[in-house]
Scaffold this active site. Sequence first.
Site, PDB file in Angstrom:
ATOM      1  N   HIS A  38       0.853  -1.186   0.000  1.00 19.88           N
ATOM      2  CA  HIS A  38       0.000   0.000   0.000  1.00 19.88           C
ATOM      3  C   HIS A  38       0.885   1.231   0.000  1.00 19.88           C
ATOM      4  O   HIS A  38       1.845   1.314   0.773  1.00 19.88           O
ATOM      5  CB  HIS A  38      -0.899   0.009   1.235  1.00 19.88           C
ATOM      6  CG  HIS A  38      -1.673   1.283   1.412  1.00 19.88           C
ATOM      7  ND1 HIS A  38      -2.343   1.882   0.370  1.00 19.88           N
ATOM      8  CD2 HIS A  38      -1.856   2.079   2.487  1.00 19.88           C
ATOM      9  CE1 HIS A  38      -2.930   2.987   0.811  1.00 19.88           C
ATOM     10  NE2 HIS A  38      -2.639   3.134   2.087  1.00 19.88           N
ATOM     11  N   HIS A  82       0.880   5.786  -0.840  1.00 20.76           N
ATOM     12  CA  HIS A  82       0.180   7.024  -1.172  1.00 20.76           C
ATOM     13  C   HIS A  82       1.007   7.791  -2.195  1.00 20.76           C
ATOM     14  O   HIS A  82       1.188   8.999  -2.083  1.00 20.76           O
ATOM     15  CB  HIS A  82      -0.027   7.881   0.078  1.00 20.76           C
ATOM     16  CG  HIS A  82      -0.893   7.253   1.116  1.00 20.76           C
ATOM     17  ND1 HIS A  82      -0.882   7.630   2.440  1.00 20.76           N
ATOM     18  CD2 HIS A  82      -1.808   6.255   1.048  1.00 20.76           C
ATOM     19  CE1 HIS A  82      -1.737   6.907   3.131  1.00 20.76           C
ATOM     20  NE2 HIS A  82      -2.308   6.057   2.306  1.00 20.76           N
ATOM     21  N   ASP A 100       2.065  -4.356 -20.572  1.00 18.77           N
ATOM     22  CA  ASP A 100       2.954  -5.399 -20.052  1.00 18.77           C
ATOM     23  C   ASP A 100       2.608  -5.787 -18.622  1.00 18.77           C
ATOM     24  O   ASP A 100       2.413  -6.967 -18.308  1.00 18.77           O
ATOM     25  CB  ASP A 100       4.405  -4.899 -20.067  1.00 18.77           C
ATOM     26  CG  ASP A 100       5.000  -4.776 -21.459  1.00 18.77           C
ATOM     27  OD1 ASP A 100       4.412  -5.329 -22.410  1.00 18.77           O
ATOM     28  OD2 ASP A 100       6.054  -4.125 -21.583  1.00 18.77           O
ATOM     29  N   HIS A 116      -7.978   7.660  -1.658  1.00 12.99           N
ATOM     30  CA  HIS A 116      -7.077   7.064  -0.676  1.00 12.99           C
ATOM     31  C   HIS A 116      -5.692   6.839  -1.270  1.00 12.99           C
ATOM     32  O   HIS A 116      -4.782   7.627  -1.025  1.00 12.99           O
ATOM     33  CB  HIS A 116      -7.688   5.747  -0.159  1.00 12.99           C
ATOM     34  CG  HIS A 116      -6.908   5.120   0.939  1.00 12.99           C
ATOM     35  ND1 HIS A 116      -7.338   3.987   1.603  1.00 12.99           N
ATOM     36  CD2 HIS A 116      -5.714   5.430   1.493  1.00 12.99           C
ATOM     37  CE1 HIS A 116      -6.447   3.654   2.528  1.00 12.99           C
ATOM     38  NE2 HIS A 116      -5.453   4.504   2.469  1.00 12.99           N
ATOM     39  N   TYR A 118       9.286 -12.450 -21.543  1.00 16.86           N
ATOM     40  CA  TYR A 118      10.257 -11.443 -21.133  1.00 16.86           C
ATOM     41  C   TYR A 118      11.115 -11.917 -19.965  1.00 16.86           C
ATOM     42  O   TYR A 118      10.640 -12.598 -19.046  1.00 16.86           O
ATOM     43  CB  TYR A 118       9.525 -10.162 -20.740  1.00 16.86           C
ATOM     44  CG  TYR A 118      10.421  -9.086 -20.194  1.00 16.86           C
ATOM     45  CD1 TYR A 118      11.147  -8.251 -21.033  1.00 16.86           C
ATOM     46  CD2 TYR A 118      10.541  -8.897 -18.816  1.00 16.86           C
ATOM     47  CE1 TYR A 118      11.981  -7.261 -20.523  1.00 16.86           C
ATOM     48  CE2 TYR A 118      11.365  -7.917 -18.299  1.00 16.86           C
ATOM     49  CZ  TYR A 118      12.079  -7.104 -19.148  1.00 16.86           C
ATOM     50  OH  TYR A 118      12.891  -6.128 -18.634  1.00 16.86           O
TER      51      TYR A 118
END
Length: 220
Positions: free
Chosen positions: A98, A100, A123, A163, A217
Amino acid sequence: MSDVDLRAVQADVARLHAELVRYNLVVWTSGNVSARVPGQDLMVIKPSGLDYDELTAERMIVCDLDGKVVQGELSPSSDTAAHAYVYRHMPAVAGIVHTHSTYACAWAARGEPIPCVLTAMADEFGGPIPVGPFALIGGDDIGAGIVATLTDHRSPAVLMRNHGVFTVGASARAAVKAAVMCEDVARSVHLARQQGEPVPLPLDDIDRLYARYQNVYGQR
């Protein structure tokens, strides 16, 4: 899993937090990385409110998949319930991040998906980066929004409205990579829109690019 193996997961999670700082995805004490403990209904996540340079393996918190602390003396991240919910409902996910990060949060603040207009997006994300619902921090609501948005979606990233970014992966490192790439394309597409309307990629080309990147790849 032995205590030695558990400590290895804690060390990996602690180390990966430095990547969030390295790529300018977090400020102060915001953001978090977690990892599922292989073979057990456990997860490792960072403690709440500690400076990033204080995040050692010994300080990583071990929780069960209901978010209850199993090992550790500090309070776990305020996003623990969200991470635990995702692990319970998405068995293939072994790592969650997570952030910001600035440009991705700008898209989240508008409640706008990031359109797939770059090959790098095709991709990594296999299409646009979706927006999830607004939800308050601390309970299952964020986790439920992540699961509802990403289930049957190729993107490992979701912009939770008003958020920030949550990413998932087959490992904690993969989730960190998705968070880095999410911010990178969020910035590029934002800058493109300052000069005009970005040109979308055709769906067939997105499919081909995604298949090549995921299956060909790199080193195999």
